[in-house]
Design a protein around this motif. Structure first.
Motif, PDB file in Angstrom:
ATOM      1  N   TRP A 207       1.406   2.990  15.107  1.00  0.00           N
ATOM      2  CA  TRP A 207       1.174   1.841  14.228  1.00  0.00           C
ATOM      3  C   TRP A 207       0.172   2.203  13.132  1.00  0.00           C
ATOM      4  O   TRP A 207       0.384   1.915  11.955  1.00  0.00           O
ATOM      5  CB  TRP A 207       0.685   0.658  15.062  1.00  0.00           C
ATOM      6  N   TRP A 208      -0.939   2.857  13.509  1.00  0.00           N
ATOM      7  CA  TRP A 208      -1.943   3.272  12.517  1.00  0.00           C
ATOM      8  C   TRP A 208      -1.322   4.221  11.489  1.00  0.00           C
ATOM      9  O   TRP A 208      -1.543   4.089  10.283  1.00  0.00           O
ATOM     10  CB  TRP A 208      -3.120   3.959  13.224  1.00  0.00           C
ATOM     11  N   LEU A 209      -0.510   5.162  11.971  1.00  0.00           N
ATOM     12  CA  LEU A 209       0.093   6.152  11.080  1.00  0.00           C
ATOM     13  C   LEU A 209       1.135   5.533  10.152  1.00  0.00           C
ATOM     14  O   LEU A 209       1.173   5.842   8.958  1.00  0.00           O
ATOM     15  CB  LEU A 209       0.732   7.282  11.895  1.00  0.00           C
ATOM     16  N   CYS A 210       1.980   4.649  10.670  1.00  0.00           N
ATOM     17  CA  CYS A 210       3.032   4.091   9.809  1.00  0.00           C
ATOM     18  C   CYS A 210       2.439   3.145   8.772  1.00  0.00           C
ATOM     19  O   CYS A 210       3.031   2.946   7.694  1.00  0.00           O
ATOM     20  CB  CYS A 210       4.142   3.431  10.623  1.00  0.00           C
ATOM     21  N   GLU A 211       1.263   2.604   9.037  1.00  0.00           N
ATOM     22  CA  GLU A 211       0.583   1.766   8.042  1.00  0.00           C
ATOM     23  C   GLU A 211       0.010   2.574   6.884  1.00  0.00           C
ATOM     24  O   GLU A 211      -0.489   2.004   5.910  1.00  0.00           O
ATOM     25  CB  GLU A 211      -0.535   0.961   8.715  1.00  0.00           C
ATOM     26  N   ARG A 212       0.116   3.880   6.959  1.00  0.00           N
ATOM     27  CA  ARG A 212      -0.334   4.729   5.855  1.00  0.00           C
ATOM     28  C   ARG A 212       0.666   4.735   4.695  1.00  0.00           C
ATOM     29  O   ARG A 212       0.372   5.223   3.619  1.00  0.00           O
ATOM     30  CB  ARG A 212      -0.553   6.178   6.332  1.00  0.00           C
ATOM     31  N   GLN A 213       1.863   4.192   4.921  1.00  0.00           N
ATOM     32  CA  GLN A 213       2.846   4.169   3.825  1.00  0.00           C
ATOM     33  C   GLN A 213       2.547   3.014   2.876  1.00  0.00           C
ATOM     34  O   GLN A 213       2.373   1.870   3.298  1.00  0.00           O
ATOM     35  CB  GLN A 213       4.276   4.052   4.368  1.00  0.00           C
ATOM     36  N   VAL A 214       2.475   3.324   1.578  1.00  0.00           N
ATOM     37  CA  VAL A 214       2.161   2.323   0.559  1.00  0.00           C
ATOM     38  C   VAL A 214       3.429   1.959  -0.225  1.00  0.00           C
ATOM     39  O   VAL A 214       4.497   2.503   0.030  1.00  0.00           O
ATOM     40  CB  VAL A 214       1.046   2.823  -0.395  1.00  0.00           C
ATOM     41  N   LYS A 215       3.295   1.046  -1.181  1.00  0.00           N
ATOM     42  CA  LYS A 215       4.466   0.522  -1.889  1.00  0.00           C
ATOM     43  C   LYS A 215       5.302   1.594  -2.575  1.00  0.00           C
ATOM     44  O   LYS A 215       6.524   1.504  -2.638  1.00  0.00           O
ATOM     45  CB  LYS A 215       4.028  -0.532  -2.922  1.00  0.00           C
ATOM     46  N   SER A 216       4.636   2.620  -3.103  1.00  0.00           N
ATOM     47  CA  SER A 216       5.356   3.686  -3.810  1.00  0.00           C
ATOM     48  C   SER A 216       6.208   4.537  -2.872  1.00  0.00           C
ATOM     49  O   SER A 216       7.041   5.330  -3.323  1.00  0.00           O
ATOM     50  CB  SER A 216       4.366   4.599  -4.539  1.00  0.00           C
ATOM     51  N   GLY A 217       6.001   4.380  -1.556  1.00  0.00           N
ATOM     52  CA  GLY A 217       6.709   5.203  -0.575  1.00  0.00           C
ATOM     53  C   GLY A 217       5.870   6.344  -0.059  1.00  0.00           C
ATOM     54  O   GLY A 217       6.155   6.919   0.989  1.00  0.00           O
ATOM     55  N   GLY A 218       4.801   6.684  -0.813  1.00  0.00           N
ATOM     56  CA  GLY A 218       3.911   7.761  -0.381  1.00  0.00           C
ATOM     57  C   GLY A 218       3.018   7.334   0.773  1.00  0.00           C
ATOM     58  O   GLY A 218       2.939   6.154   1.127  1.00  0.00           O
ATOM     59  N   GLY A 221      -4.196   8.888   3.606  1.00  0.00           N
ATOM     60  CA  GLY A 221      -4.845   9.480   4.776  1.00  0.00           C
ATOM     61  C   GLY A 221      -5.696   8.519   5.560  1.00  0.00           C
ATOM     62  O   GLY A 221      -5.986   8.740   6.736  1.00  0.00           O
ATOM     63  N   ARG A 222      -6.118   7.422   4.889  1.00  0.00           N
ATOM     64  CA  ARG A 222      -6.944   6.390   5.510  1.00  0.00           C
ATOM     65  C   ARG A 222      -6.639   5.074   4.818  1.00  0.00           C
ATOM     66  O   ARG A 222      -6.122   5.065   3.694  1.00  0.00           O
ATOM     67  CB  ARG A 222      -8.436   6.716   5.322  1.00  0.00           C
ATOM     68  N   PRO A 223      -6.974   3.942   5.438  1.00  0.00           N
ATOM     69  CA  PRO A 223      -6.741   2.641   4.794  1.00  0.00           C
ATOM     70  C   PRO A 223      -7.420   2.551   3.430  1.00  0.00           C
ATOM     71  O   PRO A 223      -8.517   3.091   3.230  1.00  0.00           O
ATOM     72  CB  PRO A 223      -7.358   1.644   5.783  1.00  0.00           C
ATOM     73  N   GLU A 224      -6.737   1.888   2.495  1.00  0.00           N
ATOM     74  CA  GLU A 224      -7.258   1.608   1.142  1.00  0.00           C
ATOM     75  C   GLU A 224      -7.362   2.841   0.252  1.00  0.00           C
ATOM     76  O   GLU A 224      -7.963   2.779  -0.816  1.00  0.00           O
ATOM     77  CB  GLU A 224      -8.643   0.915   1.201  1.00  0.00           C
ATOM     78  N   LYS A 225      -6.772   3.962   0.645  1.00  0.00           N
ATOM     79  CA  LYS A 225      -6.801   5.165  -0.192  1.00  0.00           C
ATOM     80  C   LYS A 225      -5.479   5.318  -0.941  1.00  0.00           C
ATOM     81  O   LYS A 225      -4.464   4.735  -0.570  1.00  0.00           O
ATOM     82  CB  LYS A 225      -7.052   6.416   0.667  1.00  0.00           C
ATOM     83  N   LEU A 226      -5.509   6.129  -2.007  1.00  0.00           N
ATOM     84  CA  LEU A 226      -4.289   6.392  -2.766  1.00  0.00           C
ATOM     85  C   LEU A 226      -3.349   7.289  -1.964  1.00  0.00           C
ATOM     86  O   LEU A 226      -3.801   8.098  -1.142  1.00  0.00           O
ATOM     87  CB  LEU A 226      -4.640   7.075  -4.090  1.00  0.00           C
ATOM     88  N   PRO A 227      -2.047   7.175  -2.217  1.00  0.00           N
ATOM     89  CA  PRO A 227      -1.117   8.084  -1.534  1.00  0.00           C
ATOM     90  C   PRO A 227      -1.297   9.509  -2.058  1.00  0.00           C
ATOM     91  O   PRO A 227      -1.786   9.717  -3.165  1.00  0.00           O
ATOM     92  CB  PRO A 227       0.264   7.535  -1.925  1.00  0.00           C
TER      93      PRO A 227
END
Length: 317
Positions: A207-218, A221-227
């Motif tokens: 769950w933690w890992l799959c939440e790393r995917q952002v809108k762009s698809g990228g 590495g951590r919450p609130e960071k850029l892909p």
């Protein structure tokens, strides 16, 4: 798949890697001189995944790698640089690509790595004593490739890694450090290679890992960071090892990696339109390999080497 989301500019990436290798005097080469062993691993593994390793002068590379070895058994990042566990793994991986592990004094390297294990099971990176779960993974991966895991206390090594597990299911670089996708790869990879994945809460970590995917698809590495393209490797390989890769949108991730290519000159960047480098080129191509992108060879998610190389080590002797 290719027509829908764009093509991998494989030939341009091969040309880019060869060009980077030839440049020795520009600023980028000078400031990364101490990382040359890692750069060789990134570049050469990319070439292998793209089916082009044979265009490299194998004897020249093997000779250079061996010149980087120290009396201690460890390897430096370049000729004349101090030995470190990170460069030692890269050296072993490069030699594995060329099926040249037989040139090594395996006991010497194994003893060097074993000497870096601390009483609590952790590993130091070199004689100066920095401790990080990255080094635990590197030690275990390297010794596993050399089929010498019995040189260390595996139980203590696993217990130390588990002491770095956090309440969110992830892992940090030391006990109490925040969860980070790069460290999670190191810890999950080390646990996978020692047959210890039963210690992982796969649903919580997944769950933690799959939440790393952002809108762009990228992936970040951590919450609130850029892909960043490199997390296509760190996150996805971890998800594969815990059987949760189906929890992310793979097509969107492929599109993100493809969009990070320099379509004119080759190479892959961290994000679209940024400057390319060998590190992100490797992890972009390796990510596409994990995503089963056409005409990219399969990569092993734990060893970070082409599957055919790993199979050759363990099944063809």
């Amino acid at each position: 798949m290719g027509g829908k989301i764009g093509e991998l500019e494989a030939e341009k990436h091969v040309r880019y890697i060869l060009l980077v290798e030839k440049r020795k005097d520009d600023f980028e080469s000078v400031v990364t001189e101490h990382l040359r062993m890692n750069g060789a691993y990134w570049g050469l593994t990319t070439l292998d995944l793209l089916g082009k390793l044979e265009i490299v002068d194998q004897d020249e590379v093997v000779s250079w790698v061996m010149e980087c070895q120290h009396e201690s058994g460890g390897f430096g990042g370049n000729i004349g640089h101090d030995p470190h566990i990170v460069h030692t793994l890269s050296a072993v991986q490069v030699l594995a690509l060329f099926d040249k592990l037989n040139v090594l004094d395996i006991d010497k390297i194994a003893n060097y790595i074993a000497g870096l294990q601390n009483v609590d099971g952790s590993f130091s990176g070199d004689m100066w004593g920095e401790i990080d779960t990255r080094f635990s993974y590197i030690a275990i991966c390297c010794l596993s490739l050399l089929q010498c895991l019995d040189k260390i206390n595996v139980e203590k090594a696993v217990n130390y890694i588990m002491s770095c597990k956090n309440l969110d299911g992830g892992f940090g670089c030391t006990p109490g450090a925040e969860s980070h996708a790069g460290q999670i790869f190191c810890c999950v990879g080390a646990l996978a290679l020692t047959g210890s994945l039963h210690h992982v809460d796969k649903d919580l970590l997944g769950w933690w890992l799959c939440e790393r995917q952002v809108k762009s698809g990228g992936l970040n590495g951590r919450p609130e960071k850029l892909p960043d393209v490199c997390y296509s490797w760190w996150v996805l390989s971890s998800l594969i090892m815990i059987d949760r890769a189906h929890w992310i949108d793979k097509d969107k991730l492929i599109k993100f990696i493809i969009d990070c290519q320099d379509r004119e000159n080759g190479g892959i960047s961290d994000r679209p339109d940024d400057a390319v480098d060998v590190f992100h080129t490797y992890f972009g191509v390796a990510g596409l390999s994990l995503l089963e992108y056409p005409e990219v060879k399969a990569v092993d998610p734990a060893y970070a080497l082409p599957v055919h190389v790993v199979n050759r080590i363990f099944f063809s002797r």
